[in-house]
Motif scaffolding. Structure first.
Motif, PDB file in Angstrom:
ATOM      1  N   ARG A 117       0.823  -1.222   0.000  1.00 49.63           N
ATOM      2  CA  ARG A 117       0.000   0.000   0.000  1.00 49.63           C
ATOM      3  C   ARG A 117       0.849   1.260   0.000  1.00 49.63           C
ATOM      4  O   ARG A 117       0.510   2.261   0.641  1.00 49.63           O
ATOM      5  CB  ARG A 117      -0.949   0.029   1.205  1.00 49.63           C
ATOM      6  CG  ARG A 117      -1.759  -1.222   1.377  1.00 49.63           C
ATOM      7  CD  ARG A 117      -3.240  -0.951   1.231  1.00 49.63           C
ATOM      8  NE  ARG A 117      -3.982  -2.189   1.019  1.00 49.63           N
ATOM      9  CZ  ARG A 117      -4.492  -2.563  -0.143  1.00 49.63           C
ATOM     10  NH1 ARG A 117      -4.402  -1.793  -1.211  1.00 49.63           N
ATOM     11  NH2 ARG A 117      -5.138  -3.695  -0.262  1.00 49.63           N
ATOM     12  N   ARG A 118       1.964   1.216  -0.709  1.00 48.59           N
ATOM     13  CA  ARG A 118       2.769   2.427  -0.815  1.00 48.59           C
ATOM     14  C   ARG A 118       2.124   3.357  -1.832  1.00 48.59           C
ATOM     15  O   ARG A 118       1.380   2.906  -2.705  1.00 48.59           O
ATOM     16  CB  ARG A 118       4.183   2.078  -1.300  1.00 48.59           C
ATOM     17  CG  ARG A 118       4.974   1.381  -0.235  1.00 48.59           C
ATOM     18  CD  ARG A 118       6.424   1.147  -0.644  1.00 48.59           C
ATOM     19  NE  ARG A 118       7.064   0.342   0.385  1.00 48.59           N
ATOM     20  CZ  ARG A 118       7.959  -0.617   0.141  1.00 48.59           C
ATOM     21  NH1 ARG A 118       8.343  -0.869  -1.088  1.00 48.59           N
ATOM     22  NH2 ARG A 118       8.475  -1.299   1.132  1.00 48.59           N
ATOM     23  N   SER A 119       2.435   4.636  -1.713  1.00 46.89           N
ATOM     24  CA  SER A 119       1.899   5.584  -2.692  1.00 46.89           C
ATOM     25  C   SER A 119       2.612   5.354  -4.022  1.00 46.89           C
ATOM     26  O   SER A 119       3.728   4.836  -4.063  1.00 46.89           O
ATOM     27  CB  SER A 119       2.125   7.013  -2.225  1.00 46.89           C
ATOM     28  OG  SER A 119       3.506   7.327  -2.307  1.00 46.89           O
ATOM     29  N   LYS A 120       1.938   5.762  -5.080  1.00 53.03           N
ATOM     30  CA  LYS A 120       2.496   5.569  -6.408  1.00 53.03           C
ATOM     31  C   LYS A 120       3.876   6.215  -6.535  1.00 53.03           C
ATOM     32  O   LYS A 120       4.815   5.609  -7.027  1.00 53.03           O
ATOM     33  CB  LYS A 120       1.519   6.164  -7.445  1.00 53.03           C
ATOM     34  CG  LYS A 120       2.026   6.207  -8.857  1.00 53.03           C
ATOM     35  CD  LYS A 120       1.513   5.051  -9.674  1.00 53.03           C
ATOM     36  CE  LYS A 120       2.346   4.868 -10.915  1.00 53.03           C
ATOM     37  NZ  LYS A 120       1.659   4.693 -12.138  1.00 53.03           N
ATOM     38  N   SER A 121       3.994   7.465  -6.046  1.00 50.57           N
ATOM     39  CA  SER A 121       5.259   8.178  -6.237  1.00 50.57           C
ATOM     40  C   SER A 121       6.376   7.512  -5.433  1.00 50.57           C
ATOM     41  O   SER A 121       7.499   7.374  -5.915  1.00 50.57           O
ATOM     42  CB  SER A 121       5.108   9.645  -5.844  1.00 50.57           C
ATOM     43  OG  SER A 121       4.719   9.747  -4.489  1.00 50.57           O
ATOM     44  N   GLU A 122       6.055   7.065  -4.223  1.00 49.15           N
ATOM     45  CA  GLU A 122       7.061   6.401  -3.412  1.00 49.15           C
ATOM     46  C   GLU A 122       7.488   5.089  -4.079  1.00 49.15           C
ATOM     47  O   GLU A 122       8.679   4.763  -4.141  1.00 49.15           O
ATOM     48  CB  GLU A 122       6.484   6.118  -2.015  1.00 49.15           C
ATOM     49  CG  GLU A 122       7.554   5.681  -1.023  1.00 49.15           C
ATOM     50  CD  GLU A 122       6.952   5.069   0.235  1.00 49.15           C
ATOM     51  OE1 GLU A 122       5.736   5.222   0.441  1.00 49.15           O
ATOM     52  OE2 GLU A 122       7.703   4.429   0.987  1.00 49.15           O
ATOM     53  N   ALA A 123       6.489   4.348  -4.581  1.00 48.91           N
ATOM     54  CA  ALA A 123       6.786   3.062  -5.212  1.00 48.91           C
ATOM     55  C   ALA A 123       7.649   3.248  -6.458  1.00 48.91           C
ATOM     56  O   ALA A 123       8.586   2.476  -6.700  1.00 48.91           O
ATOM     57  CB  ALA A 123       5.484   2.345  -5.573  1.00 48.91           C
ATOM     58  N   VAL A 124       7.345   4.295  -7.241  1.00 49.40           N
ATOM     59  CA  VAL A 124       8.120   4.541  -8.458  1.00 49.40           C
ATOM     60  C   VAL A 124       9.561   4.918  -8.094  1.00 49.40           C
ATOM     61  O   VAL A 124      10.518   4.431  -8.706  1.00 49.40           O
ATOM     62  CB  VAL A 124       7.454   5.654  -9.315  1.00 49.40           C
ATOM     63  CG1 VAL A 124       8.390   6.099 -10.433  1.00 49.40           C
ATOM     64  CG2 VAL A 124       6.135   5.163  -9.887  1.00 49.40           C
ATOM     65  N   ARG A 125       9.700   5.757  -7.065  1.00 49.01           N
ATOM     66  CA  ARG A 125      11.053   6.164  -6.652  1.00 49.01           C
ATOM     67  C   ARG A 125      11.865   4.944  -6.225  1.00 49.01           C
ATOM     68  O   ARG A 125      13.005   4.730  -6.647  1.00 49.01           O
ATOM     69  CB  ARG A 125      10.934   7.182  -5.503  1.00 49.01           C
ATOM     70  CG  ARG A 125      12.252   7.766  -5.069  1.00 49.01           C
ATOM     71  CD  ARG A 125      12.093   9.144  -4.416  1.00 49.01           C
ATOM     72  NE  ARG A 125      10.772   9.347  -3.811  1.00 49.01           N
ATOM     73  CZ  ARG A 125      10.460   9.014  -2.563  1.00 49.01           C
ATOM     74  NH1 ARG A 125      11.349   8.427  -1.786  1.00 49.01           N
ATOM     75  NH2 ARG A 125       9.248   9.255  -2.085  1.00 49.01           N
ATOM     76  N   ARG A 126      11.247   4.121  -5.378  1.00 51.27           N
ATOM     77  CA  ARG A 126      11.911   2.910  -4.873  1.00 51.27           C
ATOM     78  C   ARG A 126      12.263   1.973  -6.033  1.00 51.27           C
ATOM     79  O   ARG A 126      13.332   1.371  -6.052  1.00 51.27           O
ATOM     80  CB  ARG A 126      10.957   2.229  -3.888  1.00 51.27           C
ATOM     81  CG  ARG A 126      11.487   1.031  -3.196  1.00 51.27           C
ATOM     82  CD  ARG A 126      11.802   1.331  -1.731  1.00 51.27           C
ATOM     83  NE  ARG A 126      12.180   0.086  -1.040  1.00 51.27           N
ATOM     84  CZ  ARG A 126      13.408  -0.412  -1.096  1.00 51.27           C
ATOM     85  NH1 ARG A 126      14.362   0.222  -1.738  1.00 51.27           N
ATOM     86  NH2 ARG A 126      13.683  -1.549  -0.470  1.00 51.27           N
ATOM     87  N   ALA A 127      11.336   1.859  -6.999  1.00 52.63           N
ATOM     88  CA  ALA A 127      11.555   0.972  -8.148  1.00 52.63           C
ATOM     89  C   ALA A 127      12.764   1.435  -8.960  1.00 52.63           C
ATOM     90  O   ALA A 127      13.609   0.619  -9.346  1.00 52.63           O
ATOM     91  CB  ALA A 127      10.312   0.923  -9.023  1.00 52.63           C
ATOM     92  N   HIS A 128      12.862   2.751  -9.183  1.00 50.21           N
ATOM     93  CA  HIS A 128      14.019   3.264  -9.935  1.00 50.21           C
ATOM     94  C   HIS A 128      15.312   3.007  -9.173  1.00 50.21           C
ATOM     95  O   HIS A 128      16.322   2.622  -9.768  1.00 50.21           O
ATOM     96  CB  HIS A 128      13.843   4.754 -10.224  1.00 50.21           C
ATOM     97  CG  HIS A 128      12.996   5.030 -11.434  1.00 50.21           C
ATOM     98  ND1 HIS A 128      13.313   4.542 -12.687  1.00 50.21           N
ATOM     99  CD2 HIS A 128      11.839   5.710 -11.579  1.00 50.21           C
ATOM    100  CE1 HIS A 128      12.388   4.931 -13.558  1.00 50.21           C
ATOM    101  NE2 HIS A 128      11.473   5.633 -12.907  1.00 50.21           N
TER     102      HIS A 128
END
Lengths: 253, 227
Positions: A120-131
């Motif tokens: 349930r992470r926010s989209k922006s946090e998840a994208v940052r972590r993914a990068h």
């Protein structure tokens, strides 16, 4: 490296598993396997095909059910019917032989989606972590590509990043390099070595004996659904106690 | 030549009415049948023994009997049961029977498509901690629907052509309107049926083209930059 917490993260006790096919025949995959994985430890499981090593690994995150015995992961008994298996699985990362990336999602989305759905992470946090993670596994320049546009080695890197994105307490690797071209195997093994050096607890099913010798704290040799021999890499390679272990090592080395 | 043109102009209003009716009934059957078939297919793919067998029976009965017989059951038999809700018009009987018939084919396609998504996709999502419904909705169905597009187009075209059978219960669709036209111009049977066949073709062909396009659209590998 000495485990900091003496209590093992995974305990398996007398795990038995039988496969039954539709024609009524049954095949004993695990005939009472007991093993432990300590925190920060790298355990390598090896043995001939059909020895039950992959099945054993897959029981550790309840991808395979067991007939009897007990598996405890981080203090939670997973064979208990009331256990929250989804929570458990999110804490146990798994990397597959055939990568199993979500085919309809880009590399980036493969790493983003589970973070949003499961953690349930926010989209922006998840994208940052993914990068961050795609960068760590050396493939952030391919973030927008679909799995079908990536080589096997690249897909496996994405799969490792996807597993790491869940912040697992332990990682299970099920023959992670068996489906790769020989020249890409080294890259994946180096990445795993790096993870081990960072202190990640790992259980690895592999045929890569050079790699095992280098990073394993402990090795398990399995045959016919049983653990035949257990020991440090030095002991396994230099003075195997069991005849069966000697024979197998002679065949593959 | 002038004669054929006169006949064509004379029957044009009938053909138009017929086409509109065919269009609507096929559209409703395709829409309702797809939704129903989708739900049944998804439920069946989960292999819950009771539901799997129940809907299996539903599908096999519908696929194992002629549509004409099913239509008669919906039009003649069901309204005779005395149940209030089943006292429907011929149009309603047509809509319902064709939708139910469509659903049986769609359900099989959806289940086959779900089964065709590699097991590794389920395993990977399970290992990441996804719940069963999330796996279905976010991982498996998007891939299964892609696989379902090509066989679905064949079913849809078949449904459109099967609307011709509805003429036997007095639905004034294209074929029925053609028969009415033939009563007025009995010597031009061949010409009128020829025109009708052409109208069916003109309707069905774009459906096949559309599904081909949709298949490319959902099946192609696109590079999408999310940054």
């Amino acid at each position: 490296m000495p485990p900091s917490d003496p209590k093992p993260i995974i305990i398996a006790e007398s795990v038995r598993k039988t496969y039954r096919s539709n024609d009524g025949r049954s095949h004993l995959a695990l005939g009472g396997v007991s093993a432990e994985i300590g925190r920060g430890e790298v355990l390598v499981v090896f043995g001939p095909s059909g020895s039950g090593k992959s099945t054993f690994l897959r029981t550790l995150n309840a991808l395979e059910s067991i007939d009897s015995g007990r598996i405890v992961v981080d203090g939670v008994e997973i064979s208990d019917p009331g256990a929250d298996l989804n929570k458990l699985r999110s804490e146990v990362g798994m990397v597959f032989q055939l990568f199993n990336l979500f085919q309809h999602r880009t590399a980036l989305d493969n790493v983003v989606l589970p973070q949003i759905v499961v953690h349930r992470r926010s989209k922006s946090e998840a994208v940052r972590r993914a990068h961050d993670l795609l960068g760590k596994v050396g493939i952030d320049d391919r973030a927008g590509h679909y799995p079908s546009q990536l080589s096997g080695g690249q897909q496996q890197r994405v799969a490792i990043a996807r597993a790491l994105a869940m912040d697992p307490k332990v990682m299970l690797f099920d023959e992670p390099t068996s489906a790769l071209d020989p020249e890409t195997v080294t890259g994946i093994l180096d990445l795993m070595t790096e993870l081990a050096a960072e202190g990640m607890t790992m259980a690895v099913v592999t045929h890569e004996m050079g790699f095992a010798r280098e990073i394993a704290n402990r090795m398990l040799f399995m045959d016919s659904g049983l653990i035949v021999e257990e020991g440090s890499p030095q002991q396994i390679f230099q003075m195997p106690r069991q005849e069966r272990t000697k024979e197998f090592l002679k065949q593959i080395l | 030549m002038q004669h054929y043109l006169d006949v064509f102009i004379a029957i044009l209003p009938f053909l138009w009415t017929g086409f509109v009716q065919t269009f609507w009934v096929s559209l409703v059957a395709i829409a309702a049948g797809s939704v129903l078939g989708f739900l049944i297919g998804v439920v069946r793919s989960q292999r819950i023994p009771f539901f799997h067998r129940l809907f299996g029976l539903y599908i096999h009965i519908l696929r194992g009997t002629p549509f004409l017989v099913q239509l008669y059951v919906f039009y003649f038999v069901l309204p005779n049961t005395g149940i209030e809700a089943l006292q429907w018009s011929s149009e309603m009987a047509a809509f319902v029977s064709l939708s139910v018939y469509t659903s049986s084919y769609v359900a099989e396609i959806i289940m086959a498509a779900i089964d065709a998504v590699p097991k590794g996709q389920w395993e990977a999502a399970t290992a990441l901690g996804f719940k069963r419904l999330s796996i279905l909705a976010l991982v498996v169905l998007p891939q299964a629907l892609k696989l379902a597009v090509p066989p679905m187009s064949g079913v849809y075209v078949n449904i459109i052509k099967n609307t011709a059978i509805l003429s036997v219960i007095g639905i004034s669709e294209l074929t029925r309107q053609g028969e009415i036209s033939i009563m007025r111009f009995p010597r031009d049977v061949l010409f009128i049926y020829g025109v009708i066949a052409l109208v069916y073709f003109v309707y069905c062909y774009p459906v096949l083209r559309f599904t081909r396009w949709a298949e490319r659209k959902v099946g192609g590998t696109r590079v999408v930059n999310l940054d």
